[in-house]
Design a protein around this motif. Structure first.
Motif, PDB file in Angstrom:
ATOM      1  N   TRP A 136       0.863  -1.344   0.040  1.00 53.39           N
ATOM      2  CA  TRP A 136       0.099   0.005   0.019  1.00 53.39           C
ATOM      3  C   TRP A 136       0.880   0.999  -0.017  1.00 53.39           C
ATOM      4  CZ3 TRP A 136      -4.986   0.544  -0.884  1.00 53.39           C
ATOM      5  CH2 TRP A 136      -5.627  -0.386  -0.758  1.00 53.39           C
ATOM      6  N   LYS A 137       0.600   2.132  -0.695  1.00 55.87           N
ATOM      7  CA  LYS A 137       1.317   3.351  -0.802  1.00 55.87           C
ATOM      8  C   LYS A 137       0.251   4.502  -1.188  1.00 55.87           C
ATOM      9  CE  LYS A 137       5.684   2.501  -0.317  1.00 55.87           C
ATOM     10  NZ  LYS A 137       6.666   3.133   0.786  1.00 55.87           N
ATOM     11  N   ASN A 140      -3.076   3.606  -2.424  1.00 58.09           N
ATOM     12  CA  ASN A 140      -2.997   2.712  -3.667  1.00 58.09           C
ATOM     13  C   ASN A 140      -2.351   1.352  -3.551  1.00 58.09           C
ATOM     14  OD1 ASN A 140      -4.498   4.739  -5.339  1.00 58.09           O
ATOM     15  ND2 ASN A 140      -2.651   5.871  -5.578  1.00 58.09           N
ATOM     16  N   LEU A 141      -3.126   0.441  -4.163  1.00 59.52           N
ATOM     17  CA  LEU A 141      -2.454  -0.978  -3.878  1.00 59.52           C
ATOM     18  C   LEU A 141      -1.662  -1.232  -5.135  1.00 59.52           C
ATOM     19  CD1 LEU A 141      -2.660  -3.640  -2.221  1.00 59.52           C
ATOM     20  CD2 LEU A 141      -4.331  -4.506  -3.827  1.00 59.52           C
ATOM     21  N   SER A 188      -7.732  -2.368   2.929  1.00 59.61           N
ATOM     22  CA  SER A 188      -6.328  -2.531   3.522  1.00 59.61           C
ATOM     23  C   SER A 188      -6.598  -3.242   4.979  1.00 59.61           C
ATOM     24  CB  SER A 188      -5.821  -1.009   3.784  1.00 59.61           C
ATOM     25  OG  SER A 188      -6.324  -0.457   4.650  1.00 59.61           O
ATOM     26  N   ASN A 207       3.049  -8.553   1.853  1.00 64.30           N
ATOM     27  CA  ASN A 207       4.149  -7.938   1.408  1.00 64.30           C
ATOM     28  C   ASN A 207       5.381  -9.053   1.156  1.00 64.30           C
ATOM     29  OD1 ASN A 207       5.237  -8.364   4.141  1.00 64.30           O
ATOM     30  ND2 ASN A 207       4.822  -6.381   4.875  1.00 64.30           N
ATOM     31  N   ALA A 214      -3.356  -6.392   2.736  1.00 61.37           N
ATOM     32  CA  ALA A 214      -4.600  -6.182   2.038  1.00 61.37           C
ATOM     33  C   ALA A 214      -5.482  -7.543   2.036  1.00 61.37           C
ATOM     34  CB  ALA A 214      -4.368  -5.257   0.990  1.00 61.37           C
TER      35      ALA A 214
END
Length: 236
Positions: A136-137, A140-141, A188, A207, A214
């Motif tokens: 997630w940044k 946004n995924l 998320s 991750n 997520a």
């Protein structure tokens, strides 16, 4: 007596329809959980192929080592496949210094963690393989792939790494919905993740360190909704 019989019959029909609906829902869950990795794999292949193309390359390793920014920029920016298919891309040396990035994505701490992870899980001289994960940044995924820098035969030369990433956007979700005839929402793990009655299953997205960041929640698609709608009409 007739009303009592009708009542029993109606209760029996409701019980049967609910049982049938639950069975179909379980079948749908199994179908989705078997099919969804195939959808994810399509995007993994795209990322993996570009990583192998750029990361398993003597010249890439040498120019990162020499911090030849001009050469690196030309290699990334002059490739239409890179600029049209990936939102983020770049390369770091094993000191954690950026040799070239198209835009900021990883922070310093994340770069250090990635290099430490590569050092623990890969050995120089071994065959490299892409590491593909989700992050997630900025709300946004992203689906991101990382590869330790290697020679043209694919053997690891450095714990510096090259990366490519693509936004897991509404377009990708729509593709999956169409492919699997279902409805999908992305959450998320910081959001409220309580299960609801229409949820069929949830697909964890992890991750690079194996932590679920997520969930793709899968909901009743057109087939199930149509079935239940028809059952209601039959009962009425």
């Amino acid at each position: 007596m007739t009303l009592f019989s009708l009542g029993l019959s109606l209760l029996s029909e409701i019980w049967f329809s609910k049982k049938l609906f639950c069975q179909i829902k379980l079948k749908e869950k199994k179908r989705v959980e078997q099919a969804f990795p195939t959808f994810i794999h399509i995007h993994e292949n795209r990322i993996g192929n570009i990583l192998n193309s750029f990361g398993m390359w003597d010249e890439m390793y040498e120019n990162v080592k020499r911090k030849n920014v001009k050469w690196l920029k030309e290699m990334f920016e002059d490739d239409e496949m890179v600029t049209t298919q990936f939102e983020i891309y770049g390369v770091y040396n094993e000191k954690g210094e950026s040799a070239y990035i198209n835009q900021p994505f990883f922070n310093k701490n994340e770069v250090e963690k990635m290099i430490t992870y590569l050092q623990r899980n890969f050995k120089k001289g071994e065959m490299a393989k892409p590491l593909i994960f989700f992050l997630w940044k900025g709300g946004n995924l992203y689906q991101v792939g990382v590869l330790p820098l290697s020679d043209s035969y694919g053997y690891i030369e450095s714990y510096g790494f090259i990366y490519f990433g693509t936004l897991f956007s509404k377009k990708e979700i729509k593709e999956a919905e169409k492919l699997l005839s279902i409805k999908i929402k992305v959450f998320s793990t910081s959001q409220n993740l309580k299960k609801d009655n229409t949820e069929i299953t949830a697909i964890p997205l992890k991750n690079p360190f194996g932590k679920t960041i997520a969930l793709l929640k899968v909901y009743e698609g057109d087939i199930l909704i149509s079935f239940f709608h028809n059952i209601k009409h039959i009962l009425i």
